[in-house]
Design a protein around this motif. Structure first.
Motif: not given
Ligand SMILES: *Cc1c(COP(=O)(O)O)cnc(C)c1O
Length: 388
Positions: A230-247, A274-279
């Motif tokens: 299991v992997l958890t993500l947040a901070k840099g993912l949204g580039g400033g927009l609030p988002i978290g992910a649990c994979v 926002a996250a898609l734009a970051v990636i």
């Protein structure tokens, strides 16, 4: 509420790696809102994606599906490789709450305890806080009704002793961000993987701070060619927009039954756009390579500075800590701000540097040049008024 104290600076506008305060003073942003503003401030790709999405459809709730969250899940799974599914939340702590429920759901009945690392940080909501190894922030809010056992960060022997076939899951960070950007020794993650395979405990890797390019890899664990359960993500993912992910990978991809978990805002279309734009931007502009190069330059210069306050540096990519010879981090942070640089006194003796991933060599050079003067001023301030 007084929980943040009184922040010393009020920021009003940002552009690229520069921000301005309410008095019009300019700063070079070397902390990026705690490793969040990966593309800096006002990046056109992020702004356009957010504006376009807000204009098209800003919210659906989880009663309806929308294109952006499907695209983002597919992008993340593509970057991670393999058989995985994603749950979207709004923050790091929520991503870890999802991970916690997921591993409980997947665990066989005899498993009843968790293992996490001393000085680790997983968030402020009660489940994530129970797993957080910083006593001063955890202890006042217990008991938690969870059996969590703490072992020293990066100590495979201690971990091996702590984990058996009654353990639900091991929660670790590849490098402890909030403890002061403290990496685990090389090979640690592979050791955790092998231990979890042997005992059947789930391997949960918190890459909320390390993920999405911060270390010069999409994910820190990819540098070690290890995959968690299991992997958890947040901070840099949204580039400033609030988002978290649990994979969840493998059997953890499907461990939740319908109704087991949810979030009204999680996977919000604007945050996903926002996250898609970051990636996309990291990929299009080859920012992983850029982060490795800039991180190398920064590390090399920091190693070369000979100053009584500076003991060394640690970290990877654009995620570093200045290791100080004493508890002078607050003075360094303050003197840096006076000279127009935002850095973070993450520990009494460590200053965190985590600039936007788009920082230019010229911007970095300005900071490197100013650093000896900042350290001198911090030393003078420390002598004048020793810290408690
Ligand atoms: C910041 C952080 C969290 C918590 O994220 P929030 O968005 O503040 O809830 C969890 N784990 C790690 C490693 C973090 O750096």
């Amino acid at each position: 509420m007084p929980n943040y104290g009184i922040p010393p600076i009020a920021l009003t506008v940002g552009s690229g790696c520069e921000v301005y305060d309410a008095d019009g003073r300019q700063y070079l942003d070397l902390i990026a809102g705690i490793a969040v503003s990966s593309l800096g401030h006002g990046h056109p790709a992020l702004v356009n994606a957010v504006v376009r999405q807000a204009t098209t459809l800003a919210h659906t709730s989880n009663l309806f599906v929308h294109e952006r969250e499907i695209q983002l899940a597919e992008r993340l799974i593509g970057l991670l490789g393999g058989d995985a599914k994603v749950f979207f939340a709004n923050s790091g702590t929520e991503a870890n709450e999802a991970a916690l429920k997921l591993v409980k759901r997947a665990a066989s009945p005899g498993r009843h305890y968790f293992v996490a690392a001393d000085k680790g940080f997983h968030g402020r909501s009660l489940g994530a806080l129970a797993l957080t190894g910083k006593d001063v922030i955890r202890e006042p809010f217990g008991p938690y009704g969870m059996d969590v056992r703490f072992v020293p960060h990066g100590d495979l022997e201690a971990l091996t002793e702590a984990v058996d076939e009654h353990c639900v899951a091991v929660f670790v960070e590849p490098t402890q961000g909030e403890a002061g950007v403290v990496p685990a020794p090389e090979g640690y993650l592979a050791g955790v993987r092998a231990l979890c395979d042997r005992t059947g405990a789930a391997f949960v890797l918190d890459e909320i701070q390390s993920g999405i390019g911060r270390t010069g890899h999409w994910f820190a664990h990819q540098a070690e060619e290890v995959r968690p359960d299991v992997l958890t993500l947040a901070k840099g993912l949204g580039g400033g927009l609030p988002i978290g992910a649990c994979v969840g990978f493998g059997r953890f991809a499907d461990a939740f039954d319908k109704g087991d978990h949810g979030s009204t805002f999680g996977g919000n279309p604007v945050a996903c756009a926002a996250a898609l734009a970051v990636i996309d931007t990291i990929e299009d502009q080859d920012l992983l390579e850029h982060v490795r190069a800039m991180g190398g330059v920064l590390a090399e210069h920091l190693e070369r500075i000979d100053h009584p306050l500076l003991a060394g540096q640690r970290g990877s990519g654009l995620w570093r800590a200045l290791e100080l010879t004493g508890p002078h981090a607050a003075h360094v942070q303050e003197q840096a701000a006076v000279r127009g640089f935002l850095v973070n006194a993450v520990a009494p003796d460590a200053v965190r540097i985590a600039p936007p991933l788009v920082i230019t060599p010229e911007e970095l050079a300005v900071f490197i040049e100013a650093l000896p003067t900042i350290l001198d001023a911090a030393e003078a301030a420390a002598t004048k008024e020793p810290q408690p």
